[in-house]
Design a protein around this motif. Structure first.
Motif, mmCIF file in Angstrom:
data_model
loop_
_atom_site.group_PDB
_atom_site.id
_atom_site.type_symbol
_atom_site.label_atom_id
_atom_site.label_comp_id
_atom_site.label_asym_id
_atom_site.label_seq_id
_atom_site.Cartn_x
_atom_site.Cartn_y
_atom_site.Cartn_z
ATOM 1 N N ALA A 66 0.827 -0.878 0.023
ATOM 2 C CA ALA A 66 -0.162 -0.049 0.101
ATOM 3 C C ALA A 66 0.963 1.167 0.016
ATOM 4 C CB ALA A 66 -0.812 0.106 1.158
ATOM 5 N N ILE A 67 0.668 1.856 -0.955
ATOM 6 C CA ILE A 67 1.954 3.150 -1.352
ATOM 7 C C ILE A 67 0.954 4.551 -1.265
ATOM 8 C CG2 ILE A 67 3.494 4.055 -3.027
ATOM 9 C CD1 ILE A 67 4.019 1.025 -3.793
ATOM 10 N N GLU A 68 1.563 5.372 -0.761
ATOM 11 C CA GLU A 68 1.269 6.803 -0.731
ATOM 12 C C GLU A 68 2.469 7.714 -1.737
ATOM 13 O OE1 GLU A 68 -0.589 10.492 1.569
ATOM 14 O OE2 GLU A 68 -0.321 8.856 2.404
ATOM 15 N N ALA A 69 1.954 8.218 -2.842
ATOM 16 C CA ALA A 69 2.910 9.102 -3.880
ATOM 17 C C ALA A 69 2.931 10.390 -2.852
ATOM 18 C CB ALA A 69 2.238 9.358 -4.989
ATOM 19 N N PRO A 70 4.160 11.046 -3.422
ATOM 20 C CA PRO A 70 4.388 12.514 -2.757
ATOM 21 C C PRO A 70 2.963 13.519 -3.077
ATOM 22 C CG PRO A 70 6.284 12.049 -4.186
ATOM 23 C CD PRO A 70 5.157 10.894 -4.422
ATOM 24 N N SER A 71 2.244 13.415 -4.080
ATOM 25 C CA SER A 71 1.013 14.089 -4.338
ATOM 26 C C SER A 71 0.136 13.874 -3.440
ATOM 27 C CB SER A 71 0.551 13.741 -5.730
ATOM 28 O OG SER A 71 0.303 12.510 -5.979
ATOM 29 N N GLY A 72 0.004 12.647 -2.700
ATOM 30 C CA GLY A 72 -1.006 12.137 -1.897
ATOM 31 C C GLY A 72 -1.796 11.073 -2.277
ATOM 32 N N ALA A 73 -1.595 10.808 -3.520
ATOM 33 C CA ALA A 73 -2.400 9.894 -4.237
ATOM 34 C C ALA A 73 -1.779 8.508 -3.831
ATOM 35 C CB ALA A 73 -1.968 9.659 -5.761
ATOM 36 N N LYS A 74 -2.959 7.706 -3.365
ATOM 37 C CA LYS A 74 -2.740 6.039 -2.723
ATOM 38 C C LYS A 74 -2.979 5.245 -3.833
ATOM 39 C CE LYS A 74 -4.013 7.528 1.878
ATOM 40 N NZ LYS A 74 -4.950 7.452 3.089
ATOM 41 N N GLY A 75 -2.080 4.019 -3.630
ATOM 42 C CA GLY A 75 -2.363 2.999 -4.713
ATOM 43 C C GLY A 75 -1.729 1.729 -4.098
ATOM 44 N N ILE A 76 -1.586 0.675 -5.033
ATOM 45 C CA ILE A 76 -1.168 -0.606 -4.549
ATOM 46 C C ILE A 76 -0.211 -1.072 -5.554
ATOM 47 C CG2 ILE A 76 -1.918 -2.863 -4.432
ATOM 48 C CD1 ILE A 76 -4.752 -1.856 -3.977
ATOM 49 N N LEU A 77 0.657 -1.926 -5.195
ATOM 50 C CA LEU A 77 1.769 -2.367 -5.992
ATOM 51 C C LEU A 77 1.757 -4.028 -5.536
ATOM 52 C CD1 LEU A 77 4.397 -2.696 -7.839
ATOM 53 C CD2 LEU A 77 5.596 -2.239 -5.827
ATOM 54 N N VAL A 78 1.552 -4.769 -6.526
ATOM 55 C CA VAL A 78 1.249 -6.241 -6.323
ATOM 56 C C VAL A 78 2.590 -6.878 -7.155
ATOM 57 C CG1 VAL A 78 0.423 -8.615 -6.642
ATOM 58 C CG2 VAL A 78 -1.003 -6.250 -5.914
ATOM 59 N N ASN A 79 3.707 -7.405 -6.240
ATOM 60 C CA ASN A 79 4.999 -7.951 -7.088
ATOM 61 C C ASN A 79 4.977 -9.344 -6.564
ATOM 62 O OD1 ASN A 79 7.163 -7.183 -8.648
ATOM 63 N ND2 ASN A 79 8.202 -8.076 -6.572
ATOM 64 N N GLY A 80 5.095 -10.173 -7.744
ATOM 65 C CA GLY A 80 5.452 -11.533 -7.587
ATOM 66 C C GLY A 80 6.942 -11.894 -7.129
ATOM 67 N N TYR A 81 7.019 -13.107 -6.374
ATOM 68 C CA TYR A 81 8.601 -13.325 -5.955
ATOM 69 C C TYR A 81 8.762 -14.597 -6.321
ATOM 70 C CZ TYR A 81 6.729 -14.576 -1.358
ATOM 71 O OH TYR A 81 6.012 -14.944 -0.367
ATOM 72 N N GLY A 82 9.960 -15.262 -5.884
ATOM 73 C CA GLY A 82 9.995 -16.814 -6.190
ATOM 74 C C GLY A 82 10.101 -17.061 -7.605
ATOM 75 N N THR A 83 9.487 -18.096 -8.048
ATOM 76 C CA THR A 83 9.533 -18.426 -9.401
ATOM 77 C C THR A 83 9.035 -17.421 -10.323
ATOM 78 O OG1 THR A 83 8.526 -20.728 -8.812
ATOM 79 C CG2 THR A 83 8.323 -20.130 -11.124
ATOM 80 N N TYR A 84 8.288 -16.602 -10.146
ATOM 81 C CA TYR A 84 7.574 -15.523 -10.851
ATOM 82 C C TYR A 84 8.499 -14.053 -10.669
ATOM 83 C CZ TYR A 84 4.342 -19.021 -12.281
ATOM 84 O OH TYR A 84 3.914 -20.190 -12.706
ATOM 85 N N ALA A 85 9.336 -13.873 -9.850
ATOM 86 C CA ALA A 85 9.999 -12.726 -9.902
ATOM 87 C C ALA A 85 10.768 -12.261 -11.130
ATOM 88 C CB ALA A 85 11.181 -12.852 -8.901
ATOM 89 N N ASP A 86 10.479 -10.832 -11.082
ATOM 90 C CA ASP A 86 10.762 -9.967 -12.365
ATOM 91 C C ASP A 86 12.430 -9.720 -12.386
ATOM 92 O OD1 ASP A 86 11.368 -8.471 -14.712
ATOM 93 O OD2 ASP A 86 9.640 -7.130 -14.205
ATOM 94 N N ASP A 87 13.230 -10.177 -13.193
ATOM 95 C CA ASP A 87 14.873 -9.972 -12.808
ATOM 96 C C ASP A 87 15.153 -8.670 -13.373
ATOM 97 O OD1 ASP A 87 15.283 -12.263 -11.702
ATOM 98 O OD2 ASP A 87 15.808 -13.367 -13.407
ATOM 99 N N LYS A 88 14.386 -8.086 -14.271
ATOM 100 C CA LYS A 88 14.656 -6.517 -14.775
ATOM 101 C C LYS A 88 14.670 -5.563 -13.687
ATOM 102 C CE LYS A 88 11.419 -6.776 -17.924
ATOM 103 N NZ LYS A 88 10.474 -6.655 -18.807
ATOM 104 N N ASN A 89 14.066 -5.693 -12.941
ATOM 105 C CA ASN A 89 13.837 -4.536 -11.749
ATOM 106 C C ASN A 89 14.404 -5.164 -10.497
ATOM 107 O OD1 ASN A 89 12.358 -2.900 -13.292
ATOM 108 N ND2 ASN A 89 10.961 -4.492 -13.581
ATOM 109 N N THR A 90 15.497 -5.979 -10.527
ATOM 110 C CA THR A 90 15.918 -6.474 -9.440
ATOM 111 C C THR A 90 16.529 -5.449 -8.458
ATOM 112 O OG1 THR A 90 16.567 -8.343 -10.307
ATOM 113 C CG2 THR A 90 17.651 -8.182 -8.545
ATOM 114 N N GLU A 91 17.116 -4.333 -8.823
ATOM 115 C CA GLU A 91 17.702 -3.406 -8.038
ATOM 116 C C GLU A 91 16.714 -2.467 -7.189
ATOM 117 O OE1 GLU A 91 20.203 0.992 -8.653
ATOM 118 O OE2 GLU A 91 20.084 -0.255 -10.218
#
Length: 103
Positions: A66-91
């Motif tokens: 559950a994330i709040e942006a600097p503007s106050g906008a609130k949203g959701i990030l769902v990120n898979g891990y394990g087998t379905y992890a995204d290696d492009k965004n590892t950092e």
């Protein structure tokens, strides 16, 4: 902090509580198509974190942020891990992991 049994339940309840925007990770930045904004790993607040481990289905392994942006906008990030992890965004994901360890 709330407790949820499934990813679907967590997302639905967070949306009811005002976390209406969808965030994604692109090019090692947090992005929202609807807001037209991109954020570095320190440019937003992580308000809540829920980790789900699929006991029988690896597709159920994910973290819901559950994330709040600097503007106050609130949203959701769902990120898979394990087998379905995204290696492009590892950092970026490593930096998120370090931040939630401090919560």
């Amino acid at each position: 902090m709330y407790a949820y049994d499934t990813i679907t339940e967590a997302v639905a309840e967070l949306k009811k509580r005002g976390y209406t925007y969808d965030f994604n990770i692109r090019d090692n930045r947090l992005a929202s198509d609807h807001l037209g904004e991109h954020y570095g790993h320190d440019d937003f607040e992580i308000i809540e974190v829920y980790r789900f481990e699929g006991e029988s289905d690896p597709a159920d392994e994910a973290v819901v942020y559950a994330i709040e942006a600097p503007s106050g906008a609130k949203g959701i990030l769902v990120n898979g891990y394990g087998t379905y992890a995204d290696d492009k965004n590892t950092e970026f994901l490593q930096q998120l992991h370090e931040r939630i360890q401090k919560l």
